[in-house]
Structures are given as structure tokens and as C-alpha cells.
Design a protein around this motif. Structure first.
Motif, PDB file in Angstrom:
ATOM      1  N   TYR A 292      14.682  14.753   0.112  1.00  0.00           N
ATOM      2  CA  TYR A 292      13.806  15.050  -1.016  1.00  0.00           C
ATOM      3  C   TYR A 292      12.648  14.054  -1.110  1.00  0.00           C
ATOM      4  O   TYR A 292      11.493  14.432  -1.324  1.00  0.00           O
ATOM      5  CB  TYR A 292      14.631  15.032  -2.308  1.00  0.00           C
ATOM      6  CG  TYR A 292      13.815  15.072  -3.570  1.00  0.00           C
ATOM      7  CD1 TYR A 292      13.290  16.265  -4.059  1.00  0.00           C
ATOM      8  CD2 TYR A 292      13.572  13.899  -4.290  1.00  0.00           C
ATOM      9  CE1 TYR A 292      12.536  16.290  -5.231  1.00  0.00           C
ATOM     10  CE2 TYR A 292      12.819  13.908  -5.454  1.00  0.00           C
ATOM     11  CZ  TYR A 292      12.298  15.109  -5.918  1.00  0.00           C
ATOM     12  OH  TYR A 292      11.550  15.121  -7.064  1.00  0.00           O
ATOM     13  N   LEU A 293      12.947  12.754  -0.932  1.00  0.00           N
ATOM     14  CA  LEU A 293      11.927  11.721  -1.074  1.00  0.00           C
ATOM     15  C   LEU A 293      11.059  11.560   0.168  1.00  0.00           C
ATOM     16  O   LEU A 293       9.919  11.082   0.075  1.00  0.00           O
ATOM     17  CB  LEU A 293      12.582  10.371  -1.385  1.00  0.00           C
ATOM     18  CG  LEU A 293      13.078  10.135  -2.809  1.00  0.00           C
ATOM     19  CD1 LEU A 293      13.757   8.768  -2.898  1.00  0.00           C
ATOM     20  CD2 LEU A 293      11.933  10.218  -3.816  1.00  0.00           C
ATOM     21  N   GLN A 294      11.602  11.920   1.319  1.00  0.00           N
ATOM     22  CA  GLN A 294      10.964  11.662   2.607  1.00  0.00           C
ATOM     23  C   GLN A 294       9.464  11.980   2.631  1.00  0.00           C
ATOM     24  O   GLN A 294       8.648  11.138   3.018  1.00  0.00           O
ATOM     25  CB  GLN A 294      11.682  12.457   3.709  1.00  0.00           C
ATOM     26  CG  GLN A 294      10.990  12.491   5.056  1.00  0.00           C
ATOM     27  CD  GLN A 294      11.002  11.145   5.754  1.00  0.00           C
ATOM     28  OE1 GLN A 294      11.943  10.379   5.637  1.00  0.00           O
ATOM     29  NE2 GLN A 294       9.930  10.851   6.488  1.00  0.00           N
ATOM     30  N   GLY A 295       9.105  13.155   2.222  1.00  0.00           N
ATOM     31  CA  GLY A 295       7.702  13.563   2.301  1.00  0.00           C
ATOM     32  C   GLY A 295       6.880  13.223   1.079  1.00  0.00           C
ATOM     33  O   GLY A 295       5.676  13.516   1.049  1.00  0.00           O
ATOM     34  N   LYS A 296       7.494  12.604   0.083  1.00  0.00           N
ATOM     35  CA  LYS A 296       6.798  12.333  -1.178  1.00  0.00           C
ATOM     36  C   LYS A 296       6.306  10.900  -1.316  1.00  0.00           C
ATOM     37  O   LYS A 296       5.347  10.642  -2.050  1.00  0.00           O
ATOM     38  CB  LYS A 296       7.721  12.653  -2.363  1.00  0.00           C
ATOM     39  CG  LYS A 296       8.052  14.121  -2.539  1.00  0.00           C
ATOM     40  CD  LYS A 296       8.948  14.306  -3.774  1.00  0.00           C
ATOM     41  CE  LYS A 296       9.132  15.797  -4.105  1.00  0.00           C
ATOM     42  NZ  LYS A 296       9.824  16.517  -3.021  1.00  0.00           N
ATOM     43  N   VAL A 297       6.973   9.953  -0.663  1.00  0.00           N
ATOM     44  CA  VAL A 297       6.652   8.543  -0.876  1.00  0.00           C
ATOM     45  C   VAL A 297       6.489   7.812   0.454  1.00  0.00           C
ATOM     46  O   VAL A 297       6.906   8.285   1.505  1.00  0.00           O
ATOM     47  CB  VAL A 297       7.749   7.848  -1.718  1.00  0.00           C
ATOM     48  CG1 VAL A 297       7.880   8.511  -3.082  1.00  0.00           C
ATOM     49  CG2 VAL A 297       9.098   7.855  -0.983  1.00  0.00           C
ATOM     50  N   ASP A 298       5.881   6.623   0.351  1.00  0.00           N
ATOM     51  CA  ASP A 298       5.693   5.785   1.540  1.00  0.00           C
ATOM     52  C   ASP A 298       6.807   4.752   1.683  1.00  0.00           C
ATOM     53  O   ASP A 298       7.079   4.273   2.781  1.00  0.00           O
ATOM     54  CB  ASP A 298       4.346   5.061   1.451  1.00  0.00           C
ATOM     55  CG  ASP A 298       3.184   6.027   1.369  1.00  0.00           C
ATOM     56  OD1 ASP A 298       2.979   6.782   2.334  1.00  0.00           O
ATOM     57  OD2 ASP A 298       2.491   6.037   0.329  1.00  0.00           O
ATOM     58  N   HIS A 299       7.417   4.390   0.557  1.00  0.00           N
ATOM     59  CA  HIS A 299       8.480   3.380   0.551  1.00  0.00           C
ATOM     60  C   HIS A 299       9.614   3.854  -0.350  1.00  0.00           C
ATOM     61  O   HIS A 299       9.368   4.529  -1.360  1.00  0.00           O
ATOM     62  CB  HIS A 299       7.959   2.032   0.045  1.00  0.00           C
ATOM     63  CG  HIS A 299       6.673   1.590   0.669  1.00  0.00           C
ATOM     64  ND1 HIS A 299       6.607   1.082   1.942  1.00  0.00           N
ATOM     65  CD2 HIS A 299       5.405   1.604   0.180  1.00  0.00           C
ATOM     66  CE1 HIS A 299       5.350   0.781   2.221  1.00  0.00           C
ATOM     67  NE2 HIS A 299       4.605   1.093   1.176  1.00  0.00           N
ATOM     68  N   ILE A 300      10.832   3.478   0.005  1.00  0.00           N
ATOM     69  CA  ILE A 300      11.998   3.820  -0.809  1.00  0.00           C
ATOM     70  C   ILE A 300      12.712   2.538  -1.220  1.00  0.00           C
ATOM     71  O   ILE A 300      13.101   1.725  -0.372  1.00  0.00           O
ATOM     72  CB  ILE A 300      12.981   4.740  -0.055  1.00  0.00           C
ATOM     73  CG1 ILE A 300      12.305   6.066   0.281  1.00  0.00           C
ATOM     74  CG2 ILE A 300      14.243   4.979  -0.885  1.00  0.00           C
ATOM     75  CD1 ILE A 300      13.168   7.003   1.122  1.00  0.00           C
ATOM     76  N   TYR A 301      12.854   2.354  -2.514  1.00  0.00           N
ATOM     77  CA  TYR A 301      13.504   1.181  -3.085  1.00  0.00           C
ATOM     78  C   TYR A 301      14.852   1.610  -3.667  1.00  0.00           C
ATOM     79  O   TYR A 301      14.972   2.691  -4.241  1.00  0.00           O
ATOM     80  CB  TYR A 301      12.608   0.590  -4.180  1.00  0.00           C
ATOM     81  CG  TYR A 301      13.142  -0.638  -4.863  1.00  0.00           C
ATOM     82  CD1 TYR A 301      12.966  -1.899  -4.289  1.00  0.00           C
ATOM     83  CD2 TYR A 301      13.804  -0.559  -6.077  1.00  0.00           C
ATOM     84  CE1 TYR A 301      13.441  -3.040  -4.921  1.00  0.00           C
ATOM     85  CE2 TYR A 301      14.283  -1.690  -6.715  1.00  0.00           C
ATOM     86  CZ  TYR A 301      14.096  -2.932  -6.130  1.00  0.00           C
ATOM     87  OH  TYR A 301      14.578  -4.058  -6.761  1.00  0.00           O
ATOM     88  N   ILE A 302      15.855   0.764  -3.505  1.00  0.00           N
ATOM     89  CA  ILE A 302      17.194   1.073  -4.007  1.00  0.00           C
ATOM     90  C   ILE A 302      17.515   0.172  -5.193  1.00  0.00           C
ATOM     91  O   ILE A 302      17.341  -1.048  -5.116  1.00  0.00           O
ATOM     92  CB  ILE A 302      18.266   0.861  -2.919  1.00  0.00           C
ATOM     93  CG1 ILE A 302      17.889   1.569  -1.628  1.00  0.00           C
ATOM     94  CG2 ILE A 302      19.628   1.338  -3.411  1.00  0.00           C
ATOM     95  CD1 ILE A 302      18.789   1.208  -0.452  1.00  0.00           C
TER      96      ILE A 302
ATOM     97  N   ALA B  74       0.849  -1.185   0.000  1.00  0.00           N
ATOM     98  CA  ALA B  74       0.000   0.000   0.000  1.00  0.00           C
ATOM     99  C   ALA B  74       0.886   1.237   0.000  1.00  0.00           C
ATOM    100  O   ALA B  74       1.942   1.250   0.632  1.00  0.00           O
ATOM    101  CB  ALA B  74      -0.898  -0.006   1.226  1.00  0.00           C
ATOM    102  N   GLY B  75       0.461   2.280  -0.709  1.00  0.00           N
ATOM    103  CA  GLY B  75       1.239   3.513  -0.742  1.00  0.00           C
ATOM    104  C   GLY B  75       2.149   3.607  -1.953  1.00  0.00           C
ATOM    105  O   GLY B  75       2.231   2.691  -2.770  1.00  0.00           O
TER     106      GLY B  75
END
Length: 319
Positions: free
Chosen positions: A232-242, A144-145
Motif C-alpha cells: 500500500y505504501l510502496q508507491g505513495k512515499v519515498d521513506h517508511i518510518y516505523i 528529501a521526499g
């Protein structure tokens, strides 16, 4: 080992030291039944879609073998990964000739694994970079997200699919086109000269992709670039993939990359970057792609991949 005949299991190490715990001891084979909790390794041995000749399908086996070469102890911080759990789920079975079917199998397998094992934290061993499309799509279907991506790469990988279909140069174009990923949710780190065209660089800018070139890495330092990327990504997405394309490294550190070139990162910079990102609480997984063991020198590039995995695991463990 039978102490009377001195016969041991095939593939066992030639020498063991009771006080030296090898990284291979972290890999625990999954029985296919129990729920997977924590970090897991999944091989994705697909390299037929590669634009250039590539034996990246052999990388998962090579990387697993090299886990016998290293310990579980990080001397700089006095941390031991011995208590960490690293489930080995095996490899996604590819179709012998049908590339699109292989993509479908990757997506379906990852979606099912994550739905049935919600606490699963995957480390994917490629394979060429085309697999990232199916991996991110499968994760997106199961979670989700929104998902954001930090991509370590010399290339944008935004090529069109009309000139050659889906290849290792097209995964992020496909993710954007299919609206699995938004341009503003993609951060590219390590993009460098003479590895991209003006057209695709302009395309990236128009899509709102955040780009940090090798010049940015050199002038700001890799940790500063990563801190800015995470903020930059912190407030934009729910999950961070590398997504780690190993050709982000300078050719001196990655002779086994099909698209190797000068002017890239050092292995130390990449390891510091991955460790830093892995500590973020929104990180959900990582892939490591574009290593061809058949052209590597003394497994140099695959050895960096093992360290990337261990640094990622270390970062996840303390996050």
C-alpha cells in the motif's frame, strides 16, 4: 581486568564466555566527530507529557543494560550480527521542566544528525509516544521526499490538543495537522477494542488512514497484514518510518506498558512484523516507545524491546 588483583571495570559482566558474543558488543560509542554510517541508537528519555503516570524516561538506560543479556546470533536463520555496526549516539538532553523545549531539542537534534550523517539509520528508544511527532518532523525536515509511517499500536493516538496540550495520545493528530504526514501515508496495525473512541476512529477513517485491527491480524496473519501495508505504501512515499508503541502487545507480554490491556499481539508476532518491514528498501528508521521500567516485571517489556531492535537490525542488514 587486572589479573593480579582481579579488578575489572565497573559495570562489566559477571561472567564471560569467549565463544558467546553478547549483543552489548554491537554498541559502539560515538565520539561526536566522525560521520555515522549505518544504524545508530539514540535515546529520547521524555515521558512527562504522558496522559497516565509513566517512567518511560528511564527506558533507554534499561534497554542498553539488557543488551548484555542476549547474543548476536539468530539461530533460526543461522545469521550472526557480530559484524553489524550499531553506533550509540547517547541521549537527547531534555529540559527539566519545559516540555515544548524538549520537543524542540528532539526535532533540532534529529534534523542536524541526519543532515550531517546522510547514511544514518536511527533506532530511537523512548520515551512516551509524544516524541514521535518531533522525531518524524525532524526526519522530514532533513530528508528529501515524503515519509510514510507504519504504526504498531493499540491506540490511534489522534487525540485533540485542546483538552490537554500535546501528549502521548496526540502525536499523529499533530503530524496530520501540521501537514508533516498525510493521512493516506499512515498505516496503523494492531488497533484494538476498548482502547479508542468512536470519534477518533471515525476521524482516522475520514483522514484516509489505513487501519488493521487485531481482528485483521488474527484472521489474516501478521505477515499478510505487513505485506499488504508495505504494498500500500510502496508507491505513495519515498521513506517508511516505523513507530512501535509497545502496548500493541497483549498485557501478558508487556506488563511494563502504562496503558496495558488484553487482546493484543504476541511478542512473536511483533518481532516477525518488525523484521519483515525492516527488509524493505524504503525503511528509514524506527522508534520504540511506551515502556515504564519502574512498573515492569523482571524487565519483560524492555527485553522485548531489545529483541525488536535486534530483529530490526537483522532485517536492515540483509535488505
Amino acid at each position: 581486568m587486572d589479573k593480579e588483583t582481579f579488578i575489572q571495570k565497573a559495570g562489566s559482566p559477571l561472567f564471560t564466555d569467549r565463544y558467546y558474543k553478547k549483543a552489548a558488543s554491537l554498541l559502539q560509542e560515538w565520539n561526536g566527530i566522525e560521520e555515522i554510517k549505518g544504524t545508530a541508537v539514540i535515546g529520547v528519555p521524555l515521558s512527562k507529557p504522558s496522559i497516565s503516570h509513566s517512567g518511560a524516561c528511564f527506558t533507554p538506560a534499561t534497554v542498553r543494560k539488557l543488551f548484555h543479556n542476549y547474543s548476536t546470533y539468530a539461530v533460526e536463520t543461522r545469521e550472526d550480527l557480530q559484524s553489524s555496526k550499531l553506533t550509540d549516539c547517547g541521549d537527547v538532553l531534555m529540559h527539566a521542566t519545559d516540555i515544548k523545549e524538549s520537543y524542540r531539542r528532539i526535532e533540532q537534534s534529529i534534523e542536524k544528525l541526519i543532515r550531517e550523517n546522510p547514511s544514518l539509520h536511527p533506532i530511537f528508544i523512548g520515551g512516551d509516544h509524544s516524541i514521535t511527532y518531533s522525531l518524524v518532523k525532524g526526519m522530514s525536515n532533513a530528508k528529501a521526499g515524503t515519509i510514510g509511517v507504519i504504526q504498531f499500536d493499540a491506540h490511534h493516538d489522534l487525540r485533540n490538543t485542546e483538552d490537554g496540550g500535546p501528549t502521548n495520545g496526540t502525536p499523529f493528530n499533530r503530524l496530520l495537522s501540521d501537514e508533516v504526514l498525510q493521512g493516506a501515508h499512515l498505516v496503523q496495525v494492531g488497533i484494538r477494542n476498548y482502547s479508542n473512541s468512536e470519534y477518533y476512529h471515525q476521524f482516522a477513517l475520514e483522514k484516509g488512514i489505513r487501519i488493521s485491527t487485531m481482528k485483521d491480524v488474527q484472521e489474516k496473519g501478521i505477515l499478510c497484514v505487513i505485506e499488504e501495508s508495505l504494498e500500500y505504501l510502496q508507491g505513495k512515499v519515498d521513506h517508511i518510518y516505523i513507530s512501535v508503541d509497545m502496548d500493541v502487545l497483549d498485557q501478558a507480554y508487556a506488563p511494563g506498558c502504562p496503558a496495558l490491556g488484553p487482546g493484543g499481539m504476541t511478542s512473536r508476532e511483533l518481532l516477525e512484523a518488525v523484521y519483515k518491514v525492516a527488509q524493505h528498501d524504503k525503511v528509514c528508521g524506527i522508534d520504540i516507545v511506551e515502556i515504564d521500567p519502574t512498573i515492569d516485571f523482571r524487565d519483560m517489556t524492555s527485553r522485548v524491546a531489545v529483541h525488536v531492535m535486534l530483529e530490526y537490525l537483522r532485517g536492515i542488514d540483509i535488505s
